[in-house]
Design an enzyme around this catalytic site. Structure first.
Site, PDB file in Angstrom:
ATOM      1  N   HIS A 157       0.740  -1.358   0.153  1.00 20.43           N
ATOM      2  CA  HIS A 157      -0.035   0.062  -0.038  1.00 20.43           C
ATOM      3  C   HIS A 157       0.860   1.317  -0.009  1.00 20.43           C
ATOM      4  CE1 HIS A 157      -3.356  -2.590   1.479  1.00 20.43           C
ATOM      5  NE2 HIS A 157      -2.165  -3.188   1.914  1.00 20.43           N
ATOM      6  N   SER A 278      15.293  21.826 -16.192  1.00 26.48           N
ATOM      7  CA  SER A 278      14.318  22.536 -16.404  1.00 26.48           C
ATOM      8  C   SER A 278      14.769  24.052 -16.922  1.00 26.48           C
ATOM      9  CB  SER A 278      13.468  23.003 -15.228  1.00 26.48           C
ATOM     10  OG  SER A 278      12.730  24.194 -15.261  1.00 26.48           O
ATOM     11  N   LYS A 284      16.386  22.227 -11.044  1.00 23.98           N
ATOM     12  CA  LYS A 284      15.606  20.728 -11.286  1.00 23.98           C
ATOM     13  C   LYS A 284      16.542  19.680 -12.059  1.00 23.98           C
ATOM     14  CE  LYS A 284      11.239  20.344 -11.529  1.00 23.98           C
ATOM     15  NZ  LYS A 284      10.622  19.491 -10.779  1.00 23.98           N
ATOM     16  N   GLU A 291       9.967   8.628 -16.725  1.00 19.60           N
ATOM     17  CA  GLU A 291       8.365   8.842 -16.899  1.00 19.60           C
ATOM     18  C   GLU A 291       8.279   8.499 -18.523  1.00 19.60           C
ATOM     19  OE1 GLU A 291       9.745  13.031 -15.568  1.00 19.60           O
ATOM     20  OE2 GLU A 291       7.797  12.998 -15.338  1.00 19.60           O
TER      21      GLU A 291
END
Ligand code: ARG
Length: 459
Positions: A157, A278, A284, A291
């Site tokens: 979980h 970024s 960043k 992804e």
């Protein structure tokens, strides 16, 4: 003007829209090499069976090689009017060698031809997936070996459950990708039958030798039913379903890497080679490769559902609907191979953050089960009672803002008077993982044994 291939019964050529909806050359040119290999095998067989002369077969062979070199060097001019790769190649062959080109299509149809070409193309993708998965497994085995003792939290979980090792977590993916590999292997063995010689749908009256063409193209045997041979796209569906399951595994792993590389987790550092920055936020470092791997499953699943939907309800044998099979497989194969390569590169480079993993492994009362097991083993308490006592101690620790090993013996004894000093030995994460020696458990010794087994397997 009417079509050179079937113009006999046509007075007029197709409408421009007809040509646009009918043509597949824009994508099926990817099967050019397979088409030429199939034609070479067919021509050689026709000559051996005295259906065409040896001289014509030789002329055809040389002509096909010229066409292939034009395609490979980029000088070949594809024509939409010629619809697909099969007719583009044959038309060019005719320009180069003249009349013998017209004999190549004896005892053959585009229906068995396209099934053969597409099978050959897809077969290469089965092989590419298998070797891509093998490389990924090898990278995971290195991570597992390095981190066989490294403790980290195991989750259910996404809540801390029990400590596991980094190596055990990596080996879970080795098992998943090994199943993927065996799915591709199984399907490859099943699909390796040659449709060539099924002709349009019914076979042919020419004395062809289907065993000969099957062997020349690396097939195990000719397919046994001509109707099935030209209407079967199971090999594409099996490729897509194995690819979908594999991409699902890649996506789950990618999701973990995205979470683990966040500032909140800091479990892993993904290398600069597989990260991006970024344009506005100078600090960043984004896990874009992970992804995109996580996302690729969307197109791959889409391709599977797309082709299943095209195939459902099609009567035997060939229908033009089946021309819609290729782009699904092309796109899914491209996506899968890219995702596998990116994941392999990322896994090879990534660095587990040991201090952070070990610290996190000890949070969230992760050794509560070890405490309950200790009460059962040392004090003879029934497990349900031990669960209750441990729950009370977790609540006490939580109220005091500490973790389980930080409770004093006196505090522990308020929940159960018989608890003694020895209990603290089982509350460390190292002791916890070392105790999990049941087959398949997370103990470092188990992980090393599994790494060894898989390394031997991959050799
Ligand atoms: N371009 C076609 C395809 O991809 C080749 C087969 C055409 N056969 C036919 N009978 N029209 O399926």
């Amino acid at each position: 003007t009417s079509n050179a291939m079937w113009g006999g019964r046509f007075a007029a050529g197709p409408d421009a829209i007809m040509e646009a909806i009918n043509a597949s050359i824009s994508f099926d040119k990817r099967m050019a090499a397979q088409d030429i290999a199939g034609s070479r095998a067919h021509a050689a067989m026709l000559a051996k069976q005295d259906i065409i002369t040896d001289k014509d077969a030789e002329t055809i062979r040389e002509g096909l090689l010229t066409v292939l070199s034009e395609i490979e060097s980029g000088t070949f001019e594809y024509s939409t009017a010629l619809e697909d790769i099969h007719m583009n190649v044959e038309a060019r062959l005719k320009e180069i060698i003249g009349e013998p080109a017209g004999r190549l299509h004896t005892g053959r149809s585009r229906n068995d031809q396209v099934a053969t070409d597409f099978k050959l193309w897809t077969r290469d993708q089965f092989d590419a997936a298998i070797s891509g998965l093998t490389a990924l497994m090898a990278a995971l085995l290195e991570q597992a070996e390095q981190g066989a003792d490294l403790c980290m939290p195991g989750f259910t979980h996404l809540q801390v459950a029990q400590p596991v090792t980094w190596g055990h977590h990596m080996m879970a993916y080795v098992e998943m990708f090994a199943r993927d590999r065996s799915r591709f292997n199984d399907a490859r063995a099943r699909m390796n039958e040659s449709p060539l010689g099924a002709a349009a749908l019914a076979g042919t009256g020419f004395p062809i030798d289907r065993d000969m063409t099957a062997a020349a193209l690396g097939f195990d045997r000719p397919s046994a039913n001509s109707l099935d041979a030209v209407s079967d796209r199971d090999f594409a569906l099996e490729f897509l379903s194995a690819a979908s399951i594999c991409a699902t595994h890649l996506s789950r792993f990618a999701e973990e890497l995205v979470i683990w590389s966040s500032a909140q987790f800091k479990f892993v550092t993904i290398s600069d080679r597989f990260s991006t920055g970024s344009s506005i936020m100078p600090q960043k470092k984004n896990p874009d490769a992970a992804e995109l791997i996580r996302a690729k499953v969307g197109r791959i699943n889409g391709s599977l559902v797309g082709l299943l939907t095209v195939m459902k309800g099609l009567p035997l044998a060939y229908s033009k609907d089946m021309q819609e099979d290729k782009e699904q497989v092309f796109d899914a194969a491209d996506s899968l191979m890219l995702a596998l390569a990116a994941m392999t590169g990322m896994v090879g480079d990534m660095k587990p953050n040991a201090p952070q993993l070990e610290a996190a492994a000890a949070t969230g009362f992760s050794t509560a089960t070890d405490l309950a097991d200790w009460l059962v083993r040392e004090l003879g308490m029934p497990f349900r009672d031990a669960h209750h006592v441990t729950g009370a101690l977790v609540a006490m620790a939580e109220t005091n803002g500490v973790d389980l090993p930080e409770l004093t013996l006196e505090q522990m004894q308020t929940a159960c008077a018989d608890i003694n000093e020895n209990v603290f030995e089982v509350l460390t994460v190292q002791k916890s993982v070392a105790s999990r020696i049941s087959y398949g458990g997370t103990a470092p010794a188990n992980v090393r044994a599994q790494v060894k087994r898989w390394k031997a397997e991959l050799e």
